[in-house]
Scaffold this active site. Structure first.
Site, PDB file in Angstrom:
ATOM      1  CG  HIS A  62       0.067   0.230   2.676  1.00 41.40           C
ATOM      2  ND1 HIS A  62       0.929  -1.095   3.235  1.00 41.40           N
ATOM      3  CD2 HIS A  62      -0.730   1.087   3.525  1.00 41.40           C
ATOM      4  CE1 HIS A  62       0.950  -1.074   3.936  1.00 41.40           C
ATOM      5  NE2 HIS A  62       0.509   0.451   4.306  1.00 41.40           N
ATOM      6  CG  HIS A  64      -0.390   4.283   5.067  1.00 41.49           C
ATOM      7  ND1 HIS A  64      -1.293   3.322   5.700  1.00 41.49           N
ATOM      8  CD2 HIS A  64      -0.676   5.768   5.072  1.00 41.49           C
ATOM      9  CE1 HIS A  64      -1.929   4.117   5.659  1.00 41.49           C
ATOM     10  NE2 HIS A  64      -1.851   4.921   5.257  1.00 41.49           N
ATOM     11  CG  ASP A  66       5.144   2.693   7.524  1.00 46.66           C
ATOM     12  OD1 ASP A  66       3.943   2.917   6.329  1.00 46.66           O
ATOM     13  OD2 ASP A  66       5.634   1.317   8.035  1.00 46.66           O
ATOM     14  CG  HIS A  67       4.478  -0.365   3.619  1.00 46.36           C
ATOM     15  ND1 HIS A  67       4.464  -1.156   4.134  1.00 46.36           N
ATOM     16  CD2 HIS A  67       4.493   0.924   5.417  1.00 46.36           C
ATOM     17  CE1 HIS A  67       4.372  -1.605   5.465  1.00 46.36           C
ATOM     18  NE2 HIS A  67       3.590  -0.741   6.114  1.00 46.36           N
ATOM     19  CG  HIS A 139      -4.319  -0.025   6.037  1.00 46.08           C
ATOM     20  ND1 HIS A 139      -3.766  -0.217   8.042  1.00 46.08           N
ATOM     21  CD2 HIS A 139      -2.598   0.641   6.120  1.00 46.08           C
ATOM     22  CE1 HIS A 139      -2.363   0.365   8.144  1.00 46.08           C
ATOM     23  NE2 HIS A 139      -2.026   0.831   6.477  1.00 46.08           N
ATOM     24  CG  ASP A 210       0.568  -1.561   7.932  1.00 52.55           C
ATOM     25  OD1 ASP A 210       1.739  -2.949   7.390  1.00 52.55           O
ATOM     26  OD2 ASP A 210       0.703  -0.152   7.337  1.00 52.55           O
ATOM     27  CG  HIS A 268       3.628  -2.638  10.856  1.00 55.26           C
ATOM     28  ND1 HIS A 268       3.227  -2.042  11.329  1.00 55.26           N
ATOM     29  CD2 HIS A 268       4.711  -2.420   9.323  1.00 55.26           C
ATOM     30  CE1 HIS A 268       3.236  -1.379  10.811  1.00 55.26           C
ATOM     31  NE2 HIS A 268       3.231  -0.982   9.052  1.00 55.26           N
TER      32      HIS A 268
HETATM   33 ZN   LIG Z   1       3.365   0.450   7.939  1.00 54.83          ZN
HETATM   34 ZN   LIG Z   2      -0.433   1.645   6.728  1.00 55.29          ZN
END
Ligand SMILES: [Zn+2]
Ligand SMILES: [Zn+2]
Length: 320
Positions: A62, A64, A66-67, A139, A210, A268
């Site tokens: 996805h 976001h 942090d990915h 998510h 996530d 995570h």
């Molecule tokens: Zn994440």
């Molecule tokens: Zn996320």
């Protein structure tokens, strides 16, 4: 099939844990596949034994940060330093626009082909050995989990036995290897199965992050040898998990249990469970193991060799 965790923290990196990325090494074909690519993933690869030149596919769950914040840096470096031949990237809609904009405004050109595939639930990649599918998770934004399944392979053909039986070599061997039944010139009927070892069951890995507990993750992980699942929060902080649509360690364990996987690797983690705090990561592990005993907690650079089914339980496959 060998898994290396490159980042196991949620949201922000800590001194000991980078943000999300998992590498899958396929030694039989000298390929490296990545799942998510948080900021700093290229540095983590440099600090590992993985070879960046083998990178061929990246699967993004996805959008976001942090990915995905490590994606541009990694891809740009592959062109400058690595001898990467081609990279195929799979992910949600918006990923291609994000990369195109980053390329345009940073005046970057990749010196090798990069193809972005927008995924939809179902099979997204297939070749002779592997089949990769994805499914929707639950998510705050559209998020996909991935499942990599190695195809079953017919058992090894016993050439010595075939020679003993005086079966003439040539195309007949090919038929017998595929398990077919062959009638020889002298009238003997030979069944391929008699000359082949047991079928090698393909290994299956599922990657779910996530997400909060959802049926999509259970389906994706069905009978997997290993499930990598997020466990951002402790059970006690379930209200935060519901608010932010993340999982608690008990939800990860429930998914593993419902899907009947062989092993659960949790990742995570929220930085709030650092040592010395009221709740620590070992508490998350304890909670998960109460539901699903074969649970491990991933840490950066942890390597897990996915065992073949017949090897399961006969040896430890985690190196720390
Ligand atoms: Zn994440
Ligand atoms: Zn996320």
């Amino acid at each position: 099939m060998q898994i290396t965790f490159l980042g196991t923290s949620s949201g922000v990196p800590t001194r000991s844990r980078n943000v999300s990325s998992v590498a899958l090494r396929l030694p039989q074909r000298a390929e490296l596949w990545l799942f998510d690519c948080g900021e700093g993933t290229q540095h983590q690869i440099l600090r590992s034994d993985l070879k960046i030149s083998q990178l061929s596919r990246i699967f993004i769950t996805h959008m976001h940060g942090d990915h995905i914040f490590g994606l541009m840096g990694l891809l740009a470096s592959c062109g400058l330093a690595g001898n990467v031949k081609r990279v195929d990237i799979y992910g949600p809609s918006g990923l291609n626009e994000y990369l195109q904009a980053a390329l345009r405004y940073s005046h970057t050109h990749f010196s090798y082909p990069v193809k972005v595939h927008t995924v939809h639930p179902g099979v997204i990649y297939e070749d002779d050995e592997f089949i990769v599918s994805c499914g929707l998770l639950h998510h705050r934004i559209t998020a996909f989990g991935y499942r990599v399944a190695e195809k079953d392979r017919p058992g090894r053909f016993d050439v010595e036995k075939a020679k003993e039986l005086q079966i003439p070599s040539g195309p007949i061997y090919g038929k017998l290897k595929r398990g077919e039944t062959v009638t020889l010139a002298d009238g003997r009927v030979i069944h391929g199965d008699q000359l082949c070892g047991n079928t090698e069951i393909g290994r299956k890995m599922a990657y779910c992050t996530d997400t909060i507990y959802c049926d999509g993750a259970v389906q994706l992980a069905q009978d997997a040898d290993v499930l990598i699942h997020e466990a951002t929060f402790a059970h006690q902080d379930a209200d935060m998990a519901f608010q932010r649509l993340h999982s608690t360690s008990t939800m990860a364990a429930q998914t593993a249990y419902a899907a009947g996987v062989n092993r659960l690797l949790m990742t995570h983690f929220s930085p709030r469970y650092a040592p010395g705090n009221d709740i620590e990561l070992k508490d998350l592990l304890r909670e998960a193991r109460a539901i699903f005993p074969k649970t491990e907690m991933a840490h950066d650079f942890m390597i897990y060799d996915v065992p073949r089914r017949r090897e399961i339980d006969s040896k430890s496959t985690i190196h720390n």
